[in-house]
Write a protein that holds these residues in place. Structure first.
Motif, PDB file in Angstrom:
ATOM      1  N   SER A  42       4.412  13.443  -7.489  1.00 53.60           N
ATOM      2  CA  SER A  42       3.676  12.211  -7.821  1.00 53.60           C
ATOM      3  C   SER A  42       3.198  11.508  -6.560  1.00 53.60           C
ATOM      4  CB  SER A  42       4.556  11.270  -8.637  1.00 53.60           C
ATOM      5  OG  SER A  42       4.924  11.872  -9.849  1.00 53.60           O
ATOM      6  N   THR A  46      -0.904  10.948  -5.231  1.00 57.66           N
ATOM      7  CA  THR A  46      -1.378   9.556  -5.211  1.00 57.66           C
ATOM      8  C   THR A  46      -2.591   9.364  -4.311  1.00 57.66           C
ATOM      9  OG1 THR A  46       0.838   8.750  -5.722  1.00 57.66           O
ATOM     10  CG2 THR A  46      -0.690   7.156  -4.805  1.00 57.66           C
ATOM     11  N   TRP A  50      -5.730   8.587  -6.646  1.00 54.26           N
ATOM     12  CA  TRP A  50      -5.675   7.150  -6.907  1.00 54.26           C
ATOM     13  C   TRP A  50      -6.247   6.291  -5.793  1.00 54.26           C
ATOM     14  CZ3 TRP A  50      -5.028   6.007 -11.730  1.00 54.26           C
ATOM     15  CH2 TRP A  50      -4.343   6.916 -12.540  1.00 54.26           C
ATOM     16  N   TRP A  58      -2.676   1.992  -3.340  1.00 50.63           N
ATOM     17  CA  TRP A  58      -2.305   3.406  -3.399  1.00 50.63           C
ATOM     18  C   TRP A  58      -1.298   3.784  -2.325  1.00 50.63           C
ATOM     19  CZ3 TRP A  58      -2.648   7.023   0.374  1.00 50.63           C
ATOM     20  CH2 TRP A  58      -3.441   6.730   1.470  1.00 50.63           C
ATOM     21  N   VAL A  61       2.197   2.656  -3.267  1.00 50.24           N
ATOM     22  CA  VAL A  61       2.740   3.532  -4.312  1.00 50.24           C
ATOM     23  C   VAL A  61       3.149   4.879  -3.700  1.00 50.24           C
ATOM     24  CG1 VAL A  61       2.171   4.790  -6.437  1.00 50.24           C
ATOM     25  CG2 VAL A  61       1.466   2.400  -6.167  1.00 50.24           C
ATOM     26  N   HIS A  62       2.319   5.423  -2.838  1.00 52.17           N
ATOM     27  CA  HIS A  62       2.605   6.684  -2.146  1.00 52.17           C
ATOM     28  C   HIS A  62       3.922   6.580  -1.363  1.00 52.17           C
ATOM     29  CE1 HIS A  62       1.721  10.332   0.196  1.00 52.17           C
ATOM     30  NE2 HIS A  62       1.878   9.630   1.301  1.00 52.17           N
TER      31      HIS A  62
END
Length: 151
Positions: A42, A46, A50, A58, A61-62
Protein backbone atom coordinates in the motif's frame (compact mmCIF):
# COMPACT_ATOMS: atom_id res chain seq x y z
CA UNK A 1 -4.16 -49.24 1.95
CA UNK A 2 -6.90 -47.20 0.35
CA UNK A 3 -10.05 -46.49 2.28
CA UNK A 4 -13.34 -47.44 0.65
CA UNK A 5 -14.73 -44.60 -1.46
CA UNK A 6 -11.38 -42.80 -1.84
CA UNK A 7 -10.46 -44.13 -5.32
CA UNK A 8 -7.12 -45.56 -4.27
CA UNK A 9 -5.89 -42.41 -2.46
CA UNK A 10 -3.87 -42.88 0.66
CA UNK A 11 -3.24 -40.28 3.30
CA UNK A 12 0.24 -39.76 4.65
CA UNK A 13 0.96 -37.82 7.83
CA UNK A 14 2.15 -34.27 7.34
CA UNK A 15 5.87 -33.75 7.95
CA UNK A 16 6.74 -32.27 11.32
CA UNK A 17 8.15 -28.72 11.29
CA UNK A 18 11.88 -28.32 11.92
CA UNK A 19 11.14 -26.31 15.06
CA UNK A 20 8.16 -26.25 17.41
CA UNK A 21 5.36 -23.89 16.41
CA UNK A 22 3.62 -21.94 19.15
CA UNK A 23 2.17 -18.49 19.81
CA UNK A 24 5.43 -16.61 19.25
CA UNK A 25 5.94 -18.13 15.83
CA UNK A 26 2.32 -17.50 14.88
CA UNK A 27 2.53 -13.88 16.06
CA UNK A 28 5.72 -13.47 13.99
CA UNK A 29 3.92 -14.77 10.92
CA UNK A 30 0.85 -12.61 11.46
CA UNK A 31 2.84 -9.40 12.06
CA UNK A 32 5.03 -9.94 9.02
CA UNK A 33 2.05 -10.85 6.82
CA UNK A 34 0.38 -7.58 7.79
CA UNK A 35 3.58 -5.63 7.16
CA UNK A 36 4.63 -7.28 3.89
CA UNK A 37 1.30 -8.21 2.30
CA UNK A 38 -0.70 -5.12 3.25
CA UNK A 39 1.26 -2.12 4.49
CA UNK A 40 4.40 -2.18 2.31
CA UNK A 41 2.50 -2.72 -0.96
CA UNK A 42 0.00 0.00 0.00
CA UNK A 43 2.83 2.39 0.83
CA UNK A 44 4.62 1.54 -2.40
CA UNK A 45 1.65 2.32 -4.65
CA UNK A 46 0.72 5.55 -2.85
CA UNK A 47 3.13 7.78 -4.83
CA UNK A 48 2.28 6.09 -8.10
CA UNK A 49 -1.51 6.28 -7.90
CA UNK A 50 -2.35 8.95 -5.32
CA UNK A 51 0.20 11.72 -5.90
CA UNK A 52 -2.06 13.51 -8.41
CA UNK A 53 -5.23 13.01 -6.32
CA UNK A 54 -3.71 13.87 -2.93
CA UNK A 55 -0.95 16.37 -3.81
CA UNK A 56 -0.63 17.65 -0.24
CA UNK A 57 -1.12 14.41 1.71
CA UNK A 58 0.23 11.52 -0.38
CA UNK A 59 3.72 11.74 1.12
CA UNK A 60 2.35 11.67 4.67
CA UNK A 61 0.25 8.59 3.83
CA UNK A 62 3.28 6.97 2.15
CA UNK A 63 5.42 7.58 5.24
CA UNK A 64 2.77 6.38 7.71
CA UNK A 65 2.13 3.14 5.81
CA UNK A 66 5.81 2.34 5.35
CA UNK A 67 6.91 3.31 8.86
CA UNK A 68 4.06 1.22 10.27
CA UNK A 69 5.30 -1.71 8.19
CA UNK A 70 8.86 -1.15 9.46
CA UNK A 71 7.58 -1.12 13.06
CA UNK A 72 5.58 -4.34 12.56
CA UNK A 73 8.61 -5.95 10.90
CA UNK A 74 10.86 -5.07 13.83
CA UNK A 75 8.30 -6.25 16.38
CA UNK A 76 7.82 -9.49 14.41
CA UNK A 77 11.57 -10.10 14.30
CA UNK A 78 11.93 -9.49 18.05
CA UNK A 79 8.99 -11.82 18.75
CA UNK A 80 10.65 -14.52 16.64
CA UNK A 81 14.04 -14.07 18.33
CA UNK A 82 12.39 -14.43 21.75
CA UNK A 83 10.43 -17.50 20.57
CA UNK A 84 13.59 -19.08 19.16
CA UNK A 85 15.44 -18.36 22.39
CA UNK A 86 12.61 -19.92 24.39
CA UNK A 87 12.76 -23.06 22.23
CA UNK A 88 16.52 -23.32 22.68
CA UNK A 89 16.94 -23.38 18.90
CA UNK A 90 19.95 -21.74 17.25
CA UNK A 91 19.41 -18.23 15.92
CA UNK A 92 19.69 -17.57 12.17
CA UNK A 93 20.49 -21.20 11.40
CA UNK A 94 18.02 -21.54 8.51
CA UNK A 95 17.76 -19.86 5.11
CA UNK A 96 14.43 -18.26 6.09
CA UNK A 97 16.01 -16.62 9.14
CA UNK A 98 19.07 -15.38 7.23
CA UNK A 99 16.92 -13.90 4.45
CA UNK A 100 14.65 -12.36 7.09
CA UNK A 101 17.60 -10.74 8.84
CA UNK A 102 18.90 -9.39 5.53
CA UNK A 103 15.48 -7.92 4.66
CA UNK A 104 15.13 -6.45 8.15
CA UNK A 105 18.41 -4.57 7.75
CA UNK A 106 17.26 -3.27 4.35
CA UNK A 107 13.87 -2.26 5.80
CA UNK A 108 15.50 -0.31 8.61
CA UNK A 109 17.78 1.49 6.15
CA UNK A 110 14.93 2.39 3.76
CA UNK A 111 13.43 5.26 5.86
CA UNK A 112 16.93 6.66 6.38
CA UNK A 113 17.41 6.51 2.63
CA UNK A 114 14.11 8.32 2.09
CA UNK A 115 15.15 11.03 4.54
CA UNK A 116 18.38 11.58 2.58
CA UNK A 117 16.50 12.25 -0.67
CA UNK A 118 18.22 15.02 -2.66
CA UNK A 119 16.20 18.21 -3.21
CA UNK A 120 14.62 18.96 -6.55
CA UNK A 121 16.84 20.95 -8.90
CA UNK A 122 16.29 24.69 -9.02
CA UNK A 123 18.44 26.94 -11.09
CA UNK A 124 18.55 30.72 -11.12
CA UNK A 125 16.71 32.79 -13.66
CA UNK A 126 13.68 31.90 -15.69
CA UNK A 127 13.89 28.15 -14.96
CA UNK A 128 13.39 28.80 -11.22
CA UNK A 129 10.12 30.54 -12.04
CA UNK A 130 8.72 27.44 -13.74
CA UNK A 131 6.44 25.16 -11.75
CA UNK A 132 8.37 22.40 -9.98
CA UNK A 133 6.78 19.67 -12.13
CA UNK A 134 8.17 21.33 -15.31
CA UNK A 135 11.74 21.61 -13.98
CA UNK A 136 14.05 18.72 -14.77
CA UNK A 137 15.37 16.86 -11.72
CA UNK A 138 19.06 16.80 -10.86
CA UNK A 139 21.19 13.79 -11.71
CA UNK A 140 21.44 12.94 -8.00
CA UNK A 141 17.66 13.07 -7.69
CA UNK A 142 17.15 10.77 -10.70
CA UNK A 143 19.73 8.30 -9.37
CA UNK A 144 18.10 8.40 -5.93
CA UNK A 145 14.62 7.87 -7.40
CA UNK A 146 15.65 4.77 -9.36
CA UNK A 147 17.62 3.24 -6.52
CA UNK A 148 14.76 3.98 -4.09
CA UNK A 149 12.33 2.14 -6.38
CA UNK A 150 14.69 -0.83 -6.74
CA UNK A 151 15.49 -1.17 -3.04
Amino acid sequence: AAKPGHAGCTTAPLPRPAMPVHGGHLAHGLLLCLAWALLFPSGAVTPRFWKARWPTTWLKVHKILNLSAVALTLIGVVVQIVATQRDGSPHFAHTHAILGLTLTVAVVLQPVYGYLRPPKKTSPGRRAQLPVRVQSPSTKRVAWKWSHMLI
